[in-house]
Design a protein around this motif. Sequence first.
Motif, PDB file in Angstrom:
ATOM      1  N   THR A 346       0.777  -1.291   0.032  1.00 47.03           N
ATOM      2  CA  THR A 346      -0.089  -0.029  -0.083  1.00 47.03           C
ATOM      3  C   THR A 346       0.910   1.293  -0.137  1.00 47.03           C
ATOM      4  O   THR A 346       1.970   1.402   0.596  1.00 47.03           O
ATOM      5  N   ASP A 347       0.333   2.341  -0.705  1.00 47.13           N
ATOM      6  CA  ASP A 347       0.986   3.700  -0.629  1.00 47.13           C
ATOM      7  C   ASP A 347       0.584   4.334   0.437  1.00 47.13           C
ATOM      8  O   ASP A 347      -0.747   4.337   0.748  1.00 47.13           O
ATOM      9  N   THR A 348       1.333   4.536   1.619  1.00 45.39           N
ATOM     10  CA  THR A 348       0.801   5.310   2.899  1.00 45.39           C
ATOM     11  C   THR A 348       0.156   6.376   2.677  1.00 45.39           C
ATOM     12  O   THR A 348      -0.823   6.680   3.637  1.00 45.39           O
ATOM     13  N   LEU A 349       0.428   7.295   1.557  1.00 46.30           N
ATOM     14  CA  LEU A 349      -0.262   8.515   1.492  1.00 46.30           C
ATOM     15  C   LEU A 349      -1.869   8.547   1.043  1.00 46.30           C
ATOM     16  O   LEU A 349      -2.667   8.819   1.654  1.00 46.30           O
ATOM     17  N   THR A 350      -1.923   7.378  -0.012  1.00 48.96           N
ATOM     18  CA  THR A 350      -3.165   7.502  -0.776  1.00 48.96           C
ATOM     19  C   THR A 350      -4.089   6.418  -0.157  1.00 48.96           C
ATOM     20  O   THR A 350      -5.323   6.240  -0.528  1.00 48.96           O
ATOM     21  N   GLY A 351      -3.292   5.299   0.374  1.00 48.26           N
ATOM     22  CA  GLY A 351      -4.106   4.163   0.799  1.00 48.26           C
ATOM     23  C   GLY A 351      -4.360   3.227  -0.666  1.00 48.26           C
ATOM     24  O   GLY A 351      -4.898   2.152  -0.286  1.00 48.26           O
ATOM     25  N   GLU A 403      -4.171  12.685  -1.313  1.00 44.39           N
ATOM     26  CA  GLU A 403      -4.880  11.733  -0.593  1.00 44.39           C
ATOM     27  C   GLU A 403      -6.577  11.771  -0.853  1.00 44.39           C
ATOM     28  O   GLU A 403      -6.967  10.548  -0.772  1.00 44.39           O
ATOM     29  N   LYS A 404      -7.055  12.833  -1.026  1.00 44.57           N
ATOM     30  CA  LYS A 404      -8.460  12.835  -1.545  1.00 44.57           C
ATOM     31  C   LYS A 404      -8.674  12.307  -2.612  1.00 44.57           C
ATOM     32  O   LYS A 404      -9.613  11.570  -3.063  1.00 44.57           O
ATOM     33  N   PHE A 405      -7.772  12.375  -3.535  1.00 46.29           N
ATOM     34  CA  PHE A 405      -8.047  11.810  -4.984  1.00 46.29           C
ATOM     35  C   PHE A 405      -7.718  10.236  -4.873  1.00 46.29           C
ATOM     36  O   PHE A 405      -8.626   9.567  -5.598  1.00 46.29           O
ATOM     37  N   GLY A 406      -7.098   9.940  -4.064  1.00 46.95           N
ATOM     38  CA  GLY A 406      -7.072   8.313  -3.898  1.00 46.95           C
ATOM     39  C   GLY A 406      -8.164   7.662  -3.226  1.00 46.95           C
ATOM     40  O   GLY A 406      -8.649   6.749  -3.668  1.00 46.95           O
ATOM     41  N   LYS A 407      -8.930   8.555  -2.285  1.00 48.90           N
ATOM     42  CA  LYS A 407     -10.137   7.984  -1.906  1.00 48.90           C
ATOM     43  C   LYS A 407     -11.207   8.069  -2.766  1.00 48.90           C
ATOM     44  O   LYS A 407     -12.148   7.372  -3.092  1.00 48.90           O
ATOM     45  N   THR A 408     -11.029   9.162  -3.732  1.00 52.53           N
ATOM     46  CA  THR A 408     -12.078   9.276  -4.852  1.00 52.53           C
ATOM     47  C   THR A 408     -12.044   8.118  -5.736  1.00 52.53           C
ATOM     48  O   THR A 408     -13.125   7.501  -6.129  1.00 52.53           O
ATOM     49  N   LEU A 409     -10.737   7.724  -6.269  1.00 58.61           N
ATOM     50  CA  LEU A 409     -10.623   6.535  -7.008  1.00 58.61           C
ATOM     51  C   LEU A 409     -10.983   5.217  -6.227  1.00 58.61           C
ATOM     52  O   LEU A 409     -11.775   4.487  -7.013  1.00 58.61           O
ATOM     53  N   GLN A 410     -10.720   5.045  -4.823  1.00 59.98           N
ATOM     54  CA  GLN A 410     -11.126   3.981  -4.309  1.00 59.98           C
ATOM     55  C   GLN A 410     -12.676   3.706  -4.420  1.00 59.98           C
ATOM     56  O   GLN A 410     -13.243   2.669  -4.533  1.00 59.98           O
ATOM     57  N   GLU A 415     -15.386  -4.066  -7.043  1.00 63.11           N
ATOM     58  CA  GLU A 415     -14.613  -5.459  -6.471  1.00 63.11           C
ATOM     59  C   GLU A 415     -13.869  -5.964  -7.696  1.00 63.11           C
ATOM     60  O   GLU A 415     -14.397  -6.306  -8.837  1.00 63.11           O
ATOM     61  N   GLY A 416     -12.565  -6.172  -7.731  1.00 67.61           N
ATOM     62  CA  GLY A 416     -11.872  -6.819  -8.623  1.00 67.61           C
ATOM     63  C   GLY A 416     -10.971  -5.958  -9.540  1.00 67.61           C
ATOM     64  O   GLY A 416      -9.941  -6.545  -9.908  1.00 67.61           O
ATOM     65  N   ASP A 417     -11.366  -4.787  -9.324  1.00 70.01           N
ATOM     66  CA  ASP A 417     -10.675  -3.654 -10.196  1.00 70.01           C
ATOM     67  C   ASP A 417      -9.349  -3.542  -8.878  1.00 70.01           C
ATOM     68  O   ASP A 417      -9.410  -3.722  -7.659  1.00 70.01           O
ATOM     69  N   LEU A 418      -8.310  -2.621  -9.551  1.00 71.05           N
ATOM     70  CA  LEU A 418      -7.057  -2.488  -8.617  1.00 71.05           C
ATOM     71  C   LEU A 418      -6.430  -1.007  -9.228  1.00 71.05           C
ATOM     72  O   LEU A 418      -6.213  -0.894 -10.201  1.00 71.05           O
ATOM     73  N   ALA A 419      -6.863  -0.123  -8.064  1.00 63.80           N
ATOM     74  CA  ALA A 419      -6.133   1.153  -8.230  1.00 63.80           C
ATOM     75  C   ALA A 419      -5.023   1.667  -7.330  1.00 63.80           C
ATOM     76  O   ALA A 419      -4.838   0.965  -6.434  1.00 63.80           O
ATOM     77  N   GLY A 420      -3.972   2.118  -8.031  1.00 66.03           N
ATOM     78  CA  GLY A 420      -2.808   2.432  -7.211  1.00 66.03           C
ATOM     79  C   GLY A 420      -1.901   3.503  -7.642  1.00 66.03           C
ATOM     80  O   GLY A 420      -2.439   4.270  -8.721  1.00 66.03           O
ATOM     81  N   ARG A 421      -1.116   4.154  -6.925  1.00 62.49           N
ATOM     82  CA  ARG A 421       0.022   5.233  -7.301  1.00 62.49           C
ATOM     83  C   ARG A 421       1.080   4.626  -7.798  1.00 62.49           C
ATOM     84  O   ARG A 421       1.750   3.843  -7.486  1.00 62.49           O
TER      85      ARG A 421
END
Length: 519
Positions: A346-351, A403-410, A415-421
């Motif tokens: 996990t990327d610590t900033l975005t989750g 951080e907020k953008f990471g939460k938006t993508l999540q 389910e089954g997709d994978l979002a990452g930095r």
Amino acid sequence: MQVIQTNDNSKDLVLTTELPTFLVADLLKCPDLPTLPAVAVEILKLARTENPSVNDYANAIERDPALTMRIITLANSAFFSRTHTKVHACQEATARLGLDATLAAVMSFSLLQNRGVDTHYQHVWMRSIIASLAARHLAIHLCPHMSGAVFTAALLQDIGIMALRATYPSEISNLYNEDALSHRQLTESEERLFGCDHSQVGAWIAAKWGVPTPLTQRIGDSHREYDIAVPDMLCIQLSGPIADAWLSSHPAQSLVTVIREFETYQNAHSISLRLLLENIQEQLPALADMLQMAAPPMQDNESLLAEAQQLLFRQTLQLNARLDVQQAELASLRQRQDKLEERSRTDTLTGLANRSWLEEQMQKRFVLCQEQAHIMSVVFIDLDHFKKLNDQYGHQMGDQVLEKFGKTLQALIREGDLAGRWGGEEFLIILPDENAKAAHVFARRIIQRLEKTPMASDGQYPIHVSVSIGIACSDDGGFANADELIDAADKCMYFIKRTGRGGIAVYGERSTPMTPIDD
């Protein structure tokens, strides 16, 4: 490895034993190695013939009047006599005993001569006597036709101690202190010292004497792990721990071990341990007396078994409690391990997933698509003018946006997709089983969400961001590997950045970019 072969007029016996070379050499040089008198040797010769008879045994035994009287006395003992009729001749006594028991008696009487003053020697033989009674009782229930052979092998299972004591009197004087070690610990110490235990040495010396091969093999295997597939061998292997419990200074505790070992063998459940102990107690005095040994004191078997069952119950409770603690500790360890693994991905900033996890998953999923004829799309995203945002508001504000953008993508992925930095202000999303058109719909949802949702605020005004997005589908470009697919999406993203930002481009299409959003 040493091969022993008899040299007499009977059928040759060849037995290969696995003893270390140095041990065999020392045993052969030992002047005090146990030997048998002529009558015992003659009985062994008869035992190796194809069809030895009661008359043959009796004729050989009668050459020794003292041995003859002891055999007759043994045949009239409670252990072997089923009626009140007394026998008076050696032939009758041998017929009543049976050839196996006669062989055991001749060997025992011969080997016990002039050993009465040796306390340890008597302890070893008493263990063997008790073991032989236990083994015979077990065999009557599990393999009745083998009870005589089992009795003999159990009685002779510890004869290797005689040979080791004679060969190494000073080296092992402490080892054979009857109070120092349990029998199992004793065999483990012998393994460390000699590379084998006394049961294997016993098989070697039995072969040297000319003991029949089946009996020699049983002696050699008497201390091995339980062989539940061979009932006669199992009877012998169980007999030793029963004898140890009988002679133990803490018999109830030792019986717990016996009870547990009985539980490992399904057919032994039909055998009453209480009746087995009663049988030993009933027959031991007569058999010990025949061998001119003092039997151990009588004991209350009912109370002993009750105490053993209570100990077993308490130990089971303690074991279950320890098991519960261990399981809780294991669950805690697994949770910590899961957290560590999650943190490593996990990327610590975005989750979101970090780059290394994204790359690993891309490789695996790309291969899976090839193997199963599936498709996958990747969406490569770059936040527009992110450096300008950092310069204007500071890096702390930039981190809030990421951080907020990471939460938006999540929140947008399924389910089954994978979002990452991917790195810096770049992001990658893996969409399994989605073509470019579906990926484009998903990308538009991201842009629409960003239009409506600010990623931060400077205290007075909301801060919106735009993104440049590139899309590539595994089914559209003949990609050889995952890296080529990512590179295609990356190039599409840069195409958008060069043509005004704030839009979407799909690999393989030359569609007009969306109208840029003002920065």
